[in-house]
Motif scaffolding. Structure first.
Motif, PDB file in Angstrom:
ATOM      1  N   TRP A   1       0.856  -1.185   0.000  1.00 22.61           N
ATOM      2  CA  TRP A   1       0.000   0.000   0.000  1.00 22.61           C
ATOM      3  C   TRP A   1       0.888   1.230   0.000  1.00 22.61           C
ATOM      4  CZ3 TRP A   1      -4.169   2.256  -1.327  1.00 22.61           C
ATOM      5  CH2 TRP A   1      -4.522   3.509  -0.804  1.00 22.61           C
ATOM      6  N   VAL A   2       0.646   2.139  -0.940  1.00 23.71           N
ATOM      7  CA  VAL A   2       1.440   3.361  -1.090  1.00 23.71           C
ATOM      8  C   VAL A   2       0.498   4.549  -1.173  1.00 23.71           C
ATOM      9  CG1 VAL A   2       2.954   4.680  -2.623  1.00 23.71           C
ATOM     10  CG2 VAL A   2       3.405   2.265  -2.225  1.00 23.71           C
ATOM     11  N   SER A   3       0.824   5.627  -0.481  1.00 24.91           N
ATOM     12  CA  SER A   3       0.070   6.874  -0.610  1.00 24.91           C
ATOM     13  C   SER A   3       1.022   8.043  -0.392  1.00 24.91           C
ATOM     14  CB  SER A   3      -1.088   6.930   0.379  1.00 24.91           C
ATOM     15  OG  SER A   3      -0.626   6.762   1.702  1.00 24.91           O
ATOM     16  N   THR A   4       0.849   9.049  -1.198  1.00 24.23           N
ATOM     17  CA  THR A   4       1.730  10.212  -1.156  1.00 24.23           C
ATOM     18  C   THR A   4       1.027  11.366  -0.460  1.00 24.23           C
ATOM     19  OG1 THR A   4       2.808   9.540  -3.205  1.00 24.23           O
ATOM     20  CG2 THR A   4       3.086  11.833  -2.534  1.00 24.23           C
ATOM     21  N   GLY A   5       1.683  11.912   0.549  1.00 23.60           N
ATOM     22  CA  GLY A   5       1.153  13.055   1.270  1.00 23.60           C
ATOM     23  C   GLY A   5       1.814  14.333   0.817  1.00 23.60           C
ATOM     24  N   ARG A   6       1.922  15.279   1.702  1.00 22.90           N
ATOM     25  CA  ARG A   6       2.500  16.577   1.373  1.00 22.90           C
ATOM     26  C   ARG A   6       4.025  16.497   1.462  1.00 22.90           C
ATOM     27  NH1 ARG A   6      -0.690  21.427   4.208  1.00 22.90           N
ATOM     28  NH2 ARG A   6       0.310  22.511   2.486  1.00 22.90           N
ATOM     29  N   GLY A   7       4.655  16.138   0.327  1.00 26.32           N
ATOM     30  CA  GLY A   7       6.105  16.115   0.271  1.00 26.32           C
ATOM     31  C   GLY A   7       6.751  14.825   0.725  1.00 26.32           C
ATOM     32  N   HIS A   8       5.953  13.811   1.075  1.00 26.41           N
ATOM     33  CA  HIS A   8       6.541  12.535   1.472  1.00 26.41           C
ATOM     34  C   HIS A   8       5.561  11.413   1.165  1.00 26.41           C
ATOM     35  CE1 HIS A   8       4.211  12.312   5.360  1.00 26.41           C
ATOM     36  NE2 HIS A   8       4.076  13.580   5.055  1.00 26.41           N
ATOM     37  N   THR A   9       6.081  10.193   1.130  1.00 26.35           N
ATOM     38  CA  THR A   9       5.276   9.040   0.720  1.00 26.35           C
ATOM     39  C   THR A   9       5.289   7.983   1.806  1.00 26.35           C
ATOM     40  OG1 THR A   9       5.731   9.412  -1.627  1.00 26.35           O
ATOM     41  CG2 THR A   9       5.026   7.204  -0.986  1.00 26.35           C
ATOM     42  N   TYR A  10       4.110   7.450   2.106  1.00 26.33           N
ATOM     43  CA  TYR A  10       3.968   6.336   3.044  1.00 26.33           C
ATOM     44  C   TYR A  10       3.928   5.028   2.242  1.00 26.33           C
ATOM     45  CZ  TYR A  10       2.572   9.703   6.657  1.00 26.33           C
ATOM     46  OH  TYR A  10       2.536  10.739   7.563  1.00 26.33           O
ATOM     47  N   ALA A  11       4.587   4.007   2.748  1.00 22.07           N
ATOM     48  CA  ALA A  11       4.577   2.707   2.087  1.00 22.07           C
ATOM     49  C   ALA A  11       4.546   1.608   3.136  1.00 22.07           C
ATOM     50  CB  ALA A  11       5.804   2.542   1.191  1.00 22.07           C
ATOM     51  N   PHE A  12       3.720   0.587   2.878  1.00 26.02           N
ATOM     52  CA  PHE A  12       3.600  -0.563   3.768  1.00 26.02           C
ATOM     53  C   PHE A  12       3.631  -1.824   2.913  1.00 26.02           C
ATOM     54  CE2 PHE A  12       1.298   2.999   5.525  1.00 26.02           C
ATOM     55  CZ  PHE A  12       1.650   3.027   6.866  1.00 26.02           C
ATOM     56  N   VAL A  13       4.460  -2.775   3.292  1.00 31.22           N
ATOM     57  CA  VAL A  13       4.476  -4.086   2.659  1.00 31.22           C
ATOM     58  C   VAL A  13       3.933  -5.078   3.679  1.00 31.22           C
ATOM     59  CG1 VAL A  13       5.881  -5.926   1.660  1.00 31.22           C
ATOM     60  CG2 VAL A  13       6.384  -3.533   1.125  1.00 31.22           C
ATOM     61  N   ILE A  14       2.901  -5.801   3.300  1.00 31.83           N
ATOM     62  CA  ILE A  14       2.253  -6.772   4.194  1.00 31.83           C
ATOM     63  C   ILE A  14       2.313  -8.129   3.531  1.00 31.83           C
ATOM     64  CG2 ILE A  14       0.191  -7.200   5.584  1.00 31.83           C
ATOM     65  CD1 ILE A  14      -0.033  -4.068   3.767  1.00 31.83           C
ATOM     66  N   GLU A  15       2.585  -9.152   4.306  1.00 31.60           N
ATOM     67  CA  GLU A  15       2.666 -10.519   3.760  1.00 31.60           C
ATOM     68  C   GLU A  15       2.046 -11.508   4.742  1.00 31.60           C
ATOM     69  OE1 GLU A  15       6.862 -12.182   3.954  1.00 31.60           O
ATOM     70  OE2 GLU A  15       7.236 -10.016   3.997  1.00 31.60           O
ATOM     71  N   VAL A  16       1.771 -12.693   4.241  1.00 25.88           N
ATOM     72  CA  VAL A  16       1.197 -13.736   5.072  1.00 25.88           C
ATOM     73  C   VAL A  16       2.301 -14.356   5.904  1.00 25.88           C
ATOM     74  CG1 VAL A  16       0.033 -15.970   5.086  1.00 25.88           C
ATOM     75  CG2 VAL A  16      -0.653 -14.211   3.447  1.00 25.88           C
ATOM     76  N   GLN A  17       2.056 -14.448   7.226  1.00 24.01           N
ATOM     77  CA  GLN A  17       3.053 -15.015   8.125  1.00 24.01           C
ATOM     78  C   GLN A  17       3.050 -16.536   8.020  1.00 24.01           C
ATOM     79  OE1 GLN A  17       4.034 -13.287  12.059  1.00 24.01           O
ATOM     80  NE2 GLN A  17       2.894 -15.017  12.864  1.00 24.01           N
ATOM     81  N   ALA A  18       4.230 -17.096   7.752  1.00 26.07           N
ATOM     82  CA  ALA A  18       4.330 -18.558   7.574  1.00 26.07           C
ATOM     83  C   ALA A  18       4.398 -19.289   8.894  1.00 26.07           C
ATOM     84  CB  ALA A  18       5.549 -18.889   6.726  1.00 26.07           C
ATOM     85  N   THR A  19       5.180 -18.759   9.844  1.00 24.88           N
ATOM     86  CA  THR A  19       5.340 -19.397  11.141  1.00 24.88           C
ATOM     87  C   THR A  19       5.219 -18.363  12.231  1.00 24.88           C
ATOM     88  OG1 THR A  19       7.747 -19.101  11.066  1.00 24.88           O
ATOM     89  CG2 THR A  19       6.858 -21.187  10.226  1.00 24.88           C
ATOM     90  N   LYS A  20       4.843 -18.796  13.416  1.00 24.77           N
ATOM     91  CA  LYS A  20       4.701 -17.892  14.549  1.00 24.77           C
ATOM     92  C   LYS A  20       6.074 -17.434  15.024  1.00 24.77           C
ATOM     93  CE  LYS A  20       2.426 -17.385  19.014  1.00 24.77           C
ATOM     94  NZ  LYS A  20       1.550 -18.014  20.004  1.00 24.77           N
ATOM     95  N   PRO A  21       6.275 -16.085  15.221  1.00 24.00           N
ATOM     96  CA  PRO A  21       7.587 -15.588  15.654  1.00 24.00           C
ATOM     97  C   PRO A  21       7.942 -16.053  17.060  1.00 24.00           C
ATOM     98  CG  PRO A  21       5.916 -13.856  15.773  1.00 24.00           C
ATOM     99  CD  PRO A  21       5.259 -15.027  15.117  1.00 24.00           C
TER     100      PRO A  21
END
Length: 297
Positions: free
Chosen positions: A277-297
């Motif tokens: 997920w990416v969104s650009t605000g006022r002069g900067h950009t937010y980015a999040f990468v999300i994935e399916v967790q394979a094993t419990k940490p």
């Protein structure tokens, strides 16, 4: 860091409602306990309802949970009404009990008291990316072990002053002229989880295209705010299927949280195993990468 349990269908706190031109507004307070919410405005009601919807994933263990609630403008209309009473009728007609509900942090703290949250609670504002800002604050607090779980998102209520005066100052094109609705979106973020939970594996509030980790192209999906496509095209995600949802009826300042929820939902629905997920605000950009967790940490 786990993306929590995203509320499904009717439980999710996404509430596009009647447009601001409607003379009738849904009485949100009626969905809450009348005694504990009697001074709530629409902002506090939206935050409380949104936080309560995702808090169900904690099965009642709310004492150590935090809350970060974003809003582009806050309670402008209620503040103007309060000031009008002071100037037109004198200070005796401006109730001191109303004043605490005018500060930008009021919706978050009203919701935390209503729900019994005792973790870190705060508010933030970053216009159209207020939800993304709240998510980054929550993730930073979790990384610093300030809490084990935090509810984060944003809410934009109907507000005549914001709609007529403030919002058009930073919106362009159709967003500046279309009737505005209202909405709220929240996610539950935790420091632990089970196999199959969505995991926030990368996040940034000042992202550059080259910062993004490479996707797994065969099972990846990218989502972005309209206007942020060029950022994705300049990154390693350029060849991944891209969707720029518009969320008609939701005010532009509330759409960021909806987009993050859409990316998480693609994992929960089995559409992808790696989402951006990416969104650009006022002069900067937010980015999040999300994935399916394979094993419990």
């Amino acid at each position: 860091l786990v993306g929590g349990a995203l509320a499904q269908d009717a439980e999710i706190a996404t509430r596009p409602s009647r447009s601001s031109s409607s003379t009738e507004r849904e009485p949100l307070v009626e969905r809450l306990d009348a005694t504990r919410s009697r001074r709530f405005d629409r902002a506090s009601s939206l935050v409380t309802l949104g936080a309560a919807a995702v808090a169900g994933g904690l099965h009642g263990a709310l004492s150590a949970v935090g809350l970060v609630a974003g809003s582009a403008f806050g309670n402008i209309e209620r503040t103007v009404d309060f000031q009008r009473r002071v100037f037109e009728r004198g200070p005796r007609f401006a109730s001191p009990a109303d004043f605490p509900h005018l500060v930008p942090s009021a919706p978050a703290f009203n919701a935390s008291i209503y729900l019994g949250l005792h973790g870190p609670v705060m508010s933030n504002a970053d216009l159209a990316t207020s939800a993304e800002s709240a998510l980054c604050i929550a993730l930073a607090l979790l990384e610093d072990e300030q809490a084990d779980a935090i509810i984060a998102g944003s809410a934009e209520p109907h507000d005549r002053v914001a709609e007529r005066v403030l919002a058009p100052l930073h919106l362009a094109g159709a967003d500046a002229t279309e009737p505005r609705g209202e909405g709220a979106s929240f996610a539950l973020l935790t420091r632990g989880g089970a196999a199959g939970d969505p995991v926030v594996s990368f996040w940034s509030d000042a992202a550059r295209p080259e910062d993004l980790p490479a996707p797994r192209p065969e099972r990846a999906r990218a989502f972005c705010m309209p206007g942020s496509q060029t950022f994705v095209a300049a990154s390693s995600w350029r060849d991944v299927p891209l969707e720029a949802p518009s969320f008609a009826g939701v005010p532009p300042e509330a759409r960021g949280g909806f987009g993050f929820a859409r990316a998480v939902a693609s994992l929960l629905a089995g559409e992808a195993e790696h989402a951006l997920w990416v969104s650009t605000g006022r002069g900067h950009t937010y980015a999040f990468v999300i994935e399916v967790q394979a094993t419990k940490p």
